[in-house]
Design a protein around this motif. Sequence first.
Motif, short mmCIF file in Angstrom:
data_model
loop_
_atom_site.label_atom_id
_atom_site.label_comp_id
_atom_site.label_asym_id
_atom_site.label_seq_id
_atom_site.Cartn_x
_atom_site.Cartn_y
_atom_site.Cartn_z
N UNK A 280 0.42 -8.17 1.42
CA UNK A 280 1.56 -7.55 0.76
C UNK A 280 2.25 -6.48 1.62
N UNK A 281 1.69 -6.22 2.79
CA UNK A 281 2.29 -5.22 3.66
C UNK A 281 2.69 -5.80 5.00
N UNK A 282 1.73 -6.05 5.88
CA UNK A 282 2.00 -6.50 7.24
C UNK A 282 2.79 -7.81 7.26
N UNK A 283 2.38 -8.76 6.42
CA UNK A 283 3.00 -10.09 6.44
C UNK A 283 4.44 -10.07 5.93
N UNK A 302 -18.36 9.53 -2.24
CA UNK A 302 -17.81 8.91 -1.03
C UNK A 302 -16.42 8.40 -1.35
N UNK A 303 -15.41 8.86 -0.59
CA UNK A 303 -14.04 8.40 -0.76
C UNK A 303 -13.69 7.45 0.37
N UNK A 304 -13.21 6.27 0.03
CA UNK A 304 -12.75 5.27 0.98
C UNK A 304 -11.26 5.04 0.76
N UNK A 305 -10.49 5.08 1.83
CA UNK A 305 -9.04 4.88 1.75
C UNK A 305 -8.64 3.76 2.67
N UNK A 306 -7.81 2.85 2.17
CA UNK A 306 -7.21 1.78 2.97
C UNK A 306 -5.70 1.92 2.81
N UNK A 307 -5.02 2.27 3.90
CA UNK A 307 -3.58 2.55 3.86
C UNK A 307 -2.83 1.60 4.77
N UNK A 312 6.51 -0.46 0.26
CA UNK A 312 5.91 0.16 -0.92
C UNK A 312 5.91 -0.82 -2.09
N UNK A 313 5.12 -0.49 -3.06
CA UNK A 313 5.06 -1.30 -4.28
C UNK A 313 6.35 -1.14 -5.07
N UNK A 314 6.84 -2.21 -5.68
CA UNK A 314 8.06 -2.08 -6.49
C UNK A 314 7.80 -1.23 -7.73
N UNK A 346 -1.67 2.95 -5.08
CA UNK A 346 -0.40 3.61 -5.33
C UNK A 346 0.40 3.75 -4.04
N UNK A 347 1.70 4.01 -4.22
CA UNK A 347 2.56 4.27 -3.08
C UNK A 347 2.26 5.65 -2.49
N UNK A 348 2.29 5.72 -1.16
CA UNK A 348 2.07 7.00 -0.50
C UNK A 348 2.72 6.97 0.88
N UNK A 349 3.59 7.98 1.13
CA UNK A 349 4.23 8.15 2.45
C UNK A 349 4.93 6.88 2.92
#
Length: 367
Positions: A280-283, A302-307, A312-314, A346-349
């Motif tokens: 949904x992003x790179x492609x 433990x916090x894991x983030x994948x950005x 962005x999401x509609x 969620x959308x971020x930056x």
Amino acid sequence: MTPARSQFRRWLWVAAIWTGVALFDATQTVFVMRAQGMHHYWGYLFLTLVLFWLPWALATPFLAALGRKYPPTQWKLWRMWVSHIAAFLAIGVISAAWSASLEILLNPWAFSPPPNSFAALFLTKCFNWLLAYAILYSIILFASQMLDSRERLAREEAETARLNEQLSQAQLSALRRQIEPHFLFNTLNAVAGLVREGRNDAAVIMIAELSDFLRRVVNDSDRQQVPLSEELDFTRKYLDIQKARFADRLRFSLDVPADLLPAQVPSLILQPMVENAIKHGIDKRAQGGSIRISAFRSSGALRLLVYNDGPALPPEWNHQHSGIGISNVQTRLQNLYGRHFQFDLQNRNGGVEVSLSLPLTLRQSRL
């Protein structure tokens, strides 16, 4: 605990409780009588009062077994009444005979002349102690029923916990098997796309990377949780597979402190999130984009983030529109951690961030 060991412990408890009752009864009786100035054979009296409880102590396991066979809840069955009345009369007669025998043998009350009629003393014991015997029988039966109920509840809870664990493992395994074909299907589609584009070398590299990736997945298929270091290796392998397809259009970075590498995480938990970022992003962007994976501690979790950096999401997007990968991630987390996790997308930056919070458990990796 084995049945034999459980039975032995039950006998020990019976012996300890009745010993305590006997010593308490004998001690307080002797001390009160002496304080009142009475004159008896105190040693014999103490021994008589202690030994008085022996028939009830020996009968307790039998009465408990009878209570399990004919519990008071079956009060409508005549066999229950007959069995308990017969047992009550038997133990009452034995106890009265035993007590009369001790008094004739030891004469603890210092009677002069000592009692010599067993029949008269026996009948006196039976009539005088009838109500006390009934109350004592009821207490033993009630206490044994309570202990049996507690043990039965403990066994049922242990069995329920075992079955819940097996069910959870089965559910997680089913979800994992659902993820792996989904990932395999998408990867083979990517290989087919490379072949159609004439990028055969890239297709061969992707197939080789896929083979290595699946071999590692199969080798660890029996583990629901793995160290974060291994999960990151899986994710790198997946990204290497995707690099064969996207080349310079795909960029990724890792930001994970070394002290968090032993942290336990669900296996294949990052791959669906990374796959979602790519799909949904790179492609969606001709110029491609970047993916950043980071981890840190937050309030003991433990916090894991994948950005990914976009798009962005509609505005009309919600979690119900997420695909099979994200849906399975949430279901697996629910089964593993119950309410002790947080998941957010969620959308971020200008891009999209998947945030995951898990209980922090540090454990050394298997050799």
